[in-house]
Design an enzyme around this catalytic site. Structure first.
Site, short mmCIF file in Angstrom:
data_model
loop_
_atom_site.label_atom_id
_atom_site.label_comp_id
_atom_site.label_asym_id
_atom_site.label_seq_id
_atom_site.Cartn_x
_atom_site.Cartn_y
_atom_site.Cartn_z
N SER A 64 0.80 -1.23 0.00
CA SER A 64 0.00 0.00 0.00
C SER A 64 0.83 1.28 0.00
O SER A 64 0.25 2.36 -0.14
CB SER A 64 -0.96 0.01 1.19
N LYS A 209 3.00 6.67 4.68
CA LYS A 209 2.08 5.61 4.23
C LYS A 209 2.63 4.26 4.62
O LYS A 209 3.80 3.97 4.42
CB LYS A 209 1.89 5.68 2.71
N THR A 210 1.76 3.44 5.16
CA THR A 210 2.11 2.07 5.51
C THR A 210 1.87 1.13 4.34
O THR A 210 1.19 1.47 3.37
CB THR A 210 1.28 1.58 6.70
N GLY A 211 2.40 -0.07 4.47
CA GLY A 211 2.13 -1.15 3.52
C GLY A 211 2.31 -2.48 4.23
O GLY A 211 3.24 -2.64 5.01
#
Length: 272
Positions: A64, A209-211
């Protein structure tokens, strides 16, 4: 006597050989791939590395975190308009998990990591334009072909599939974006920076932003990954960062969220 004396050694050798022949293939098949961890922090303006720890030059799925370049693409192409436009309603054919079955706008998309919203952007864009943008961005290996034989590059290439990127490349991409130097409109730069979620880490104002995703095919790679990438400001100073964790450990939350929490806790001590 000498033959008798040698008998224990001969038996030990035979037993070792049998154990090797019977046990080695099983161990080789189930041997876990190595854990990977990286924390990379650079000055946003100069690119000077301020902190680096771990393996930062190995490519993995962006998961993501790809919503950052996809935001640039969405705004530049006109599919996205502002922080809250468009607003799209959930449809059953999106086949999303329950928490994502809701009405979503660009801000909610980034905040809650809604994958069906990403796929609606790429579907409206089309395969050729999508591939063209990713190539122009020089984003990781720029491979949006998807899984072999499945024709799913337009909707899945960035989640445990063909598209891969290193932490070093993540930081380089973010520096270009913050400088307004990506091959997209000024509005696309501005709006992307506006919708990336905000956090606090001591005196640092952080956006990132995380993923999260599981890696490999079932049974072959039992690892999962967590990303947190973004930028932070304090006292007129700006940094960019990427943290990556790849291992087999299970967490109470998605690994990206756990990675973010750990980085926000660590940042004030890593960069004074």
């Amino acid at each position: 006597m000498r033959n008798v004396d040698r008998l224990p050694f001969i038996l030990a050798g035979v037993l070792f050989l049998l154990a090797w022949l019977l046990g080695f293939p099983m161990r080789a098949q189930s041997a876990p791939l190595g854990d990977v961890q990286c924390t990379l922090i650079a000055d946003a303006a100069s690119g000077k590395t301020l902190y680096q720890d771990g393996v930062c030059d190995q490519r993995f799925s962006p998961a993501s975190t790809f919503k950052v370049p996809l935001s640039l693409i969405g705004y530049d192409s006109g599919i996205l308009s502002d922080e809250h436009t468009p607003t799209w309603d959930y449809k059953p054919e999106f086949n999303a998990v329950k928490r994502d079955q809701k009405t979503v706008d660009p801000t909610i998309w980034e905040r809650d990591s809604i994958i069906w919203f990403s796929r609606e952007i790429t579907r409206r864009l089309g395969a050729d334009k999508f591939a063209g943008y990713v190539s122009k961005f020089n984003y990781g290996n720029s491979d949006v072909s998807g899984n072999p034989g499945k024709d799913d590059g337009l909707t899945r290439s960035w989640v445990n599939s063909s598209l891969k990127i290193t932490p070093v490349e993540q930081v380089a991409f973010l520096r270009q974006m913050l400088a307004g130097k990506m091959p997209v409109s000024a509005k696309a730069h501005e709006m992307t920076r506006a919708i990336i979620p905000s956090f606090k880490a001591g005196d640092w104002a952080v956006q990132g932003k995380t993923g999260s995703t599981r890696l490999g095919e079932a049974g072959k790679d039992k690892r999962s990954l967590g990303w947190f990438v973004g930028w932070a400001q304090k006292d007129g100073r700006q940094i960019v960062f990427a943290r990556l964790v790849v291992d087999t450990k299970r967490t109470d939350m998605p690994k990206g969220l756990a990675t973010r929490a750990a980085f926000l806790k660590d940042l004030p001590q890593l960069i004074k």
